[in-house]
Design a protein around this motif. Structure first.
Motif: not given
Length: 1166
Positions: A1151-1157
């Motif tokens: 979730f943290i990895y994909s949230m900015p994109g």
């Protein structure tokens, strides 16, 4: 309670008087005393239950009342029980129990907290208090219930006043300062109408004038209108065993009699403790107030005080007694059964101690209207030499008969110095009732203390009633230079009854009569005691070891096995321990061991030769009168007495024999000096008094006989209060000079003088001449070798023939089949004997065995004795005259020496040991097993096997050897251990411990304490035989030993098998925790030295190393099984939680990895 106590004291005194005067049926009077005690306890409980809820009582009062009720209830029940057990032959024993009841009653009757103060009566002179009396308030307290009234309430009592302060204590306070008759009553104000109810009738009250409204007051005085005139006759006959008030050990006694306001004294008799006053004292015109009936039933008491007349100073008080006269009124007839009064004995008291007895009679005669003419005349002998002194009248004085007293003068012993001079030429004077005889003079006491002339006699008039016989006085004087005679000491024989000759019962020697064969003991040597019950040893008491085996049976009677009896184990100590019942499984020929001194058991061996202690010096006032008398003993007179009426009968003439000069003392041995060998056996001492600061002692033996003084100081026993000496000493002695054997026990000290722990003294002379034949003990079985060998230099046939000759009995006559006939009784005895080689043969002198059975039925000579000063010592003494055949060697009674053994224990395997640990990788139950072993008492020598790691089935392979050397007493079945109690101890202390092997199984841990799994303790003398296989091994081998065959390693020497390990569970019950296969081998020290082995698996003779499975890396060989165990069994939920946590972390990371994109795309609209 006090009333019950007084009744019991009076009743018990009555019972003792009945026994003393030998009246009939003392048991009936004792039953009455016990019944009164039971009724008194019941009455107290009834009254106490009523008063239990009264107000005004403190908690202490209530608790004390409950305690008293509980104790009296028990006393009442015990009195009822004992009453049913009172028989004629048990009266004396029951009297002791009743005396214990009296002590308890006295304790309960003593009130700890007096709520009412006591009454003091003071005698004043010139405003000074010179004498007083204290009356307890509880004794005069009034109550409407008779049982609760004080014992002296409402009675005219005689009160004695004594000196106040410190002067009133001790001997100075025993003299009476004044006597007053007083009437006391203490009660509530509302009960004052009853305060004069106890006074004698016939008085008028003189009251004070009272004002209006005042309460009635007691009268200020009483005027008696009725008075009676009496004459008191006091018949003072004699006294005995009086207090020794002078330094010579004698007294100059006289008696002072008080009655009402009158007093008279007897004449003074010089230098005697047994005065015979034979004096009538008449008190004329004695005025007594009250009614005739009251004075007849309850006359005033008479006070008699005994004093010692001194040439300088006041007379010294010796004792006091009280009496009540027999009252005769003017209208009564002077005749039987009450008159004339009989002489009675009255106990004299000095303080709280008895100080003799007085024989007297008292009669109180009322003078009628015709004056003294109506009184009975005083008839009696007149003695012009005594002047106005009247003797006791004929009707009251005893009826006299002519007696002859024969005196056996044997010798004097242990005479001490008198006035700093040694006694050199002593003489004995005998006196009785004014007559007497003197012994021959001993020319040199040191060389020979015996008399040259043995028997002398004199005739004297004595009362026919044996209870009224006057004492016989024995005085020893030393004839010194220039005709001076110095009194050495004296002895008063207070009772002569045991010296009166009585013809032997004809049935006593009839051996066919029923019951125990006894004969009457007399002082004469001509009457032999044929089987006396106290000396009889029945043949059935002899425990014989027949054959070489003994059978052991189950409870149901089924035979289990036969065990061979090892006779080589038997020695003298086996005989000793079997006699005192400490080794019940070994029963050789018994030995009679007496629990107290033989002198007490056999009446000081005074069957015909008696010992009279001679006293000198003033008697003490200590409570322990016996100790005071021992300090006054200055020597001993040995002899005897014989009394009989004259003229003598024809039967007595025959008893006197041919030598008329010897009288009744026929066939006694001569008193010439005799040389003997005294063999002293010292067995052991018990309960010695500690002499060192560590609470122990280092005892050794010291023996003194005449000039021989032996001290076994080198062989002291370290730190022992119950030492076993096992010593024998041979001493040459000459009787009578060396007749007192002193055995002492000293405490050895490294620095300073040795301390005396205790000593005992034995009179060997009385033993030597005793008809109990105490010179050498008779064993209960005749043997010619071994530990029970015949010790006497005379053979049994010679002893039996000698006894028959001395007893004037026909026999012995020997017949076939072991028959021996003595008089008209036939004894049976064995005819075969076993020699030292074990060969059974028929002896050419088989009469030894035949007559031995007769001797064992005839008498048992004492073989062991005990003394008791600072402990107890067990010993015996043999005496052998030198004019007889020489005795054999002394019996070996040396303490048993332990034998050195070596126990070898091989631990082969274990099985079914409980699994204590869980494997962290595989989860399997396992244990790291090792076995530990030691002998009891040698815990510091514990030995362990190596560890069998990771046993999954409870099986362990060891092949490990334990070696235990030890010292063992085979007869006592004990291991002997010697070790120092501390590093500062000078000597080693010896301990005796049962031979027991302890084996334990443990679970070894690396980082914590090892876990105990189970244990077994094997008694090496008796333990269950090991099972052949592990399956046959069960817990029943230990819990049900009676059904399992038992073995002894000392007999089997080598045994192998399986034994169970046990432990207690949560319910404190035994459970099986494993099994061990072991091999036990016992070897002597010599055998072990020839065949040495190594401990564990070491040289020599190493054991094979066990082939153990390699389970240390089991998890590495089976990884999948280990993973499955870790994940699925041990850490299942932990694994689930970890997986869930990892998933959550992964989701959160994605979730943290994909949230900015995703946010950028949203913002840019992509």
């Amino acid at each position: 309670m006090s009333i019950t106590l007084c009744q019991q004291e009076e009743g018990l005194n009555d019972v003792q008087e009945v026994i003393k005067t030998e009246k009939a049926y003392p048991e009936r009077r004792l039953r009455g005393v016990l019944e009164d005690l039971s009724n008194g306890c019941s009455q107290f409980l009834t009254l106490a239950n009523k008063d239990q809820n009264q107000t005004g009582r403190t908690k202490l009062d209530k608790e004390r009342l409950k305690s008293c009720m509980r104790e009296l209830e028990n006393l009442g029940q015990q009195a009822k029980t004992i009453r049913t057990q009172v028989k004629k032959n048990t009266v004396r024993d029951k009297i002791k129990l009743v005396q214990n009841f009296l002590h308890k009653l006295r304790f309960l009757a003593d009130e700890p907290q007096h709520s009412i103060p006591d009454i003091y009566i003071w005698m004043m002179s010139n405003n000074k208090r010179i004498a007083y009396a204290r009356v307890p308030s509880k004794d005069i307290l009034y109550s409407g219930v008779d049982e609760e009234t004080g014992k002296d309430c409402g009675k005219v009592k005689t009160i004695f006043l004594k000196l106040p302060g410190k002067k009133g204590f001790g001997a100075a306070g025993w003299t009476v300062q004044a006597k007053t008759e007083i009437y006391l009553w203490l009660g509530l104000n509302r009960q004052r109408k009853d305060f004069l109810s106890g006074l004698p009738n016939g008085f008028e009250e003189n009251k004070m004038l009272k004002g209006p409204g005042s309460q009635s007051a007691p009268p200020i005085s009483l005027t008696y209108m009725m008075k009676q005139i009496f004459q008191l006759r006091v018949h003072m006959y004699q006294a005995r065993s009086l207090f020794a008030a002078d330094s010579s050990g004698l007294s100059d006694p006289f008696a002072r009699v008080f009655f009402s306001t009158h007093s008279q004294v007897t004449e003074v008799l010089n230098e005697t403790l047994c005065p015979t006053w034979d004096q009538l004292m008449v008190f004329d015109n004695v005025e007594l107030f009250g009614e005739v009936g009251e004075l007849r039933d309850d006359p005033p008491i008479i006070v008699i005080e005994i004093y010692d007349q001194d040439t300088v100073g006041k007379a010294e008080f010796m004792g006091r007694t009280f009496a009540k006269p027999i009252t005769k009124m003017a209208d009564e007839h002077y005749g039987p059964p009450r008159f004339p009064p009989q002489l009675e004995y009255y106990q004299i008291y000095r303080g709280n101690c008895a100080a003799g007895e007085m024989l007297a009679a008292f009669e109180l005669l009322q003078i009628g209207p015709h004056g003294k003419a109506d009184l009975p005349p005083i008839d009696g002998p007149t003695d012009m030499d005594r002047g106005p002194i009247l003797p006791v009248p004929l009707g009251i004085r005893p009826v006299l008969s002519k007696y002859r007293i024969e005196v056996l003068f044997w010798g004097l012993r242990d005479l001490k110095r008198v006035n700093l001079a040694a006694v050199d030429r002593p003489r004995v004077d005998i006196e009785c009732a004014g007559k007497g005889v003197q012994s021959s003079l001993i020319q040199n006491y040191k060389k020979n203390p015996n008399f040259g002339t043995l028997v002398k006699m004199f005739e004297v008039d004595l009362p026919e009633n044996e209870l009224l016989h006057p004492p016989l006085n024995i005085r020893v004087v030393d004839c010194r230079a220039f005709g001076r005679y110095t009194l050495v000491g004296n002895h008063a024989v207070t009772t002569l009854r045991k010296f009166i000759y009585r013809a032997a019962d004809k049935e006593a020697n009839n051996w066919n009569t029923q019951g125990t064969n006894t004969c009457r003991h007399t002082h004469t040597h001509t009457h032999t005691c044929i089987p006396h019950s106290a000396l009889t040893l029945c043949p059935g008491r002899e425990d014989k070891l027949v054959g070489g085996k003994k059978k052991k049976r189950k409870k149901g009677g089924d035979e289990v096995e036969e065990e061979e009896f090892d006779e080589s184990m038997l020695d003298w100590w086996s005989k000793y321990f079997a006699s005192i019942e400490t080794l019940m499984e070994v029963r050789p020929s018994g030995k009679m061991v007496y629990p107290k001194e033989l002198e007490k058991e056999f009446d000081n061996f005074e069957d015909w030769l008696h010992t009279f202690n001679l006293f000198r010096g003033k008697a003490g006032d200590d409570d322990d009168q016996n100790m005071a008398d021992e300090d006054r003993i200055i020597g001993k007179f040995k002899g005897s007495l014989c009394m009989y009426k004259v003229p003598v009968s024809d039967e007595m003439q025959r008893e006197m024999g041919f030598d008329s000069n010897m009288g009744m003392f026929q066939n006694i041995p001569t008193n010439d000096p005799i040389n003997v060998v005294v063999r002293v056996y010292i067995i052991r001492a018990t309960d010695l008094h500690p002499a060192d600061i560590n609470g122990k002692a280092d005892p050794y033996i010291a023996i003194k006989l005449g000039k021989s003084d032996i001290k076994d100081k080198e062989n002291y026993l370290s730190k022992q209060l119950n030492p076993i000496f096992g010593k024998s000493f041979d001493i040459e002695a000459t009787f009578p000079m060396d007749s007192t054997l002193t055995v002492s026990v000293y405490d050895w000290d490294l620095v300073g003088t040795d301390d005396l722990i205790g000593e005992t003294k034995l009179d060997l002379e009385n033993r030597y001449y005793s008809k109990h034949r105490a010179i050498c003990g008779l064993p209960s079985k005749y043997a010619v070798h071994g530990y029970n060998v015949w010790r006497d230099p005379l053979k049994p046939t010679q002893i039996l023939a000698k006894l028959c000759k001395e007893g004037k009995l026909d026999g012995p006559h020997y017949g076939p089949g072991g028959r021996v006939k003595v008089a008209n009784r036939i004894f049976m005895g064995p005819t075969e004997i076993e020699d030292e080689n074990g060969t059974v043969w028929r002896t050419t002198q088989q009469h030894y065995l035949k007559c031995f059975s007769t001797l064992t039925c005839w008498l048992l000579t004492p073989s062991c004795t005990t003394g008791h000063i600072g402990g107890r010592i067990e010993m015996w003494v043999d005496m052998f005259p030198k004019d007889m055949p020489a005795p054999g060697p002394a019996i070996d009674i040396a303490p048993r020496k332990p034998k050195k053994f070596e126990l070898r224990v091989i631990i082969w395997n274990t099985d079914e040991v409980i699994l204590e640990d869980d494997d962290i990788f595989t989860g399997e139950k396992s244990s790291d097993i090792f076995v530990r072993g030691w002998l009891k008492g040698q815990q510091e020598d514990k030995q362990d096997t190596d560890v069998h790691y990771h046993s999954l089935t409870g099986e362990g392979l060891f092949n490990w050897r334990f070696i235990y050397p030890f010292d063992y007493l085979q007869a006592e079945e004990k291991i002997v251990i010697s070790k120092k109690e501390s590093m500062f101890a000078w000597d080693e202390t010896e301990y005796k411990i049962p031979a027991r092997l302890n084996l334990q199984v443990w679970d070894a841990d690396h980082f914590s304490a090892d876990d105990f799994l189970g244990a077994i303790e094997l008694d090496l003398n008796r333990f269950p035989r090991g099972a052949k296989t592990a399956k046959q091994c069960s817990i029943n081998m230990v819990l049900n030993e009676q059904d399992i065959p038992m073995v002894s390693i000392f007999k089997q020497r080598r045994i192998k098998g399986w034994w169970p390990f046990l432990a207690r569970d949560e319910n404190d019950e035994f459970e099986l925790t494993g099994k061990v296969e072991a091999e036990l081998q016992l070897m002597t020290a010599e055998e072990a030295e020839k065949n040495p082995v190594g401990e564990g698996r070491n040289e020599p003779e190493p054991l094979e190393k066990p082939n153990r499975p390699d389970t240390a890396f089991l998890w590495f060989l089976m990884p999948f099984k280990a993973i499955k165990n870790l994940i699925c069994n041990q850490y299942f939920w932990l694994t689930v939680k970890l997986v869930v946590a990892l998933l959550l972390v992964l989701i959160l990371g994605l979730f943290i990895y994909s949230m900015p994109g995703y946010m950028v795309k949203k913002l840019m609209g992509a």
